[in-house]
Design an enzyme around this catalytic site. Structure first.
Site, PDB file in Angstrom:
ATOM      1  CG  ASP A  53     -15.436 -18.912  39.690  1.00 50.81           C
ATOM      2  OD1 ASP A  53     -16.362 -18.512  38.970  1.00 50.81           O
ATOM      3  OD2 ASP A  53     -15.189 -18.440  40.813  1.00 50.81           O
ATOM      4  CE1 TYR A 111     -19.094 -25.846  44.088  1.00 53.75           C
ATOM      5  CE2 TYR A 111     -21.064 -25.506  45.425  1.00 53.75           C
ATOM      6  CZ  TYR A 111     -20.365 -25.325  44.239  1.00 53.75           C
ATOM      7  OH  TYR A 111     -20.951 -24.628  43.209  1.00 53.75           O
TER       8      TYR A 111
END
Length: 247
Positions: A53, A111
């Site tokens: 994003d 992540y």
């Protein structure tokens, strides 16, 4: 034709995410622009392990593309980095067979999310950590973490904007690292839904602040309703750290 795999690092702060969007600067757009120059105006499409994003960073995004050019791996590395802007760097190039696919061959992703525990903003880290000024009960967070590990339907922990019908994912590891004035959340899983890591981090911070009970996580998972989880943490604290493949 050669299939080229690239590992890519980028500072996401000045991008509207990875994927091409009209009228917006994106990582994919910049990479394809560089490839187009190297291919004398021919458009070369790249495939990525997944999208990130707006403002989300990457240390180990993986892409591939097919090319008729015969260059050595080091030549690709040098040529692309010469063409790319300063906030994108190719860190590794490998020639692969056509069986390799950056998106469909993913076995697991890692992540990391960085939280700065400080009442005062850090001017030098403001784009790379989520500043959190409130006191946290770390033991409560550690108690909540194991409930997320394993295979679950993560509907409660993904954005309603997701285009994925199947919300079942497997998280293999969640590690909480206390490093100086930062908390670093490390996630390893077979895949993550839209905003899933950021919503889990926001929920764990709510647990640490005493707004949610650690033992409420199984119930929130079972409800399969986004409104019962915590707030979503902002994008600039998140990093796509590493992508592993089964071939």
């Amino acid at each position: 034709m050669d299939r080229i795999k690239c590992t890519v690092a980028y500072d996401g702060m000045h991008f509207c995410g990875y994927q091409i969007q009209p009228q917006h600067r994106t990582v994919q757009q910049e990479i394809e622009k560089a490839l187009q120059k190297l291919h004398k105006g021919e458009l070369v499409r790249v495939q990525a392990s997944g999208r990130t994003d707006s403002t989300v960073h990457a240390k180990g995004q993986v892409i591939h593309f097919d090319t008729p050019l015969s260059l050595e791996e080091w030549q690709w590395n040098n040529a692309l980095n010469t063409m790319l802007p300063d906030d994108i760097v190719i860190t590794q190039v490998e020639k692969k067979t056509e069986e390799f696919h950056a998106r469909y061959g993913v076995e697991r992703k890692e992540y990391r999310y960085r939280v700065l525990l400080s009442k005062t903003a850090d001017v030098f880290r403001r784009n790379y950590v989520y500043q959190y000024p409130y006191p946290l009960e770390i033991n409560a967070i550690r108690k909540a973490i194991p409930y997320f590990i394993g295979t679950h339907d993560f509907t409660s922990f993904c954005s309603a904007k997701t285009d994925k019908k199947d919300k079942v994912r497997t998280i293999y590891e969640i590690e909480l690292i206390e490093q100086d004035d930062e908390l670093i959340f490390r996630f390893v899983g077979n895949g993550f839904l839209y905003n899933m890591v950021r919503i889990i981090v926001g929920t764990l911070l709510s647990v640490g602040q005493g707004k949610l009970d650690p033992d409420s996580i199984p119930e929130i998972l079972a409800k399969q309703n986004r409104q019962f989880a915590g707030k979503m943490a902002p994008g600039h604290g998140l990093y796509l750290w590493q992508v592993n493949y089964n071939n």
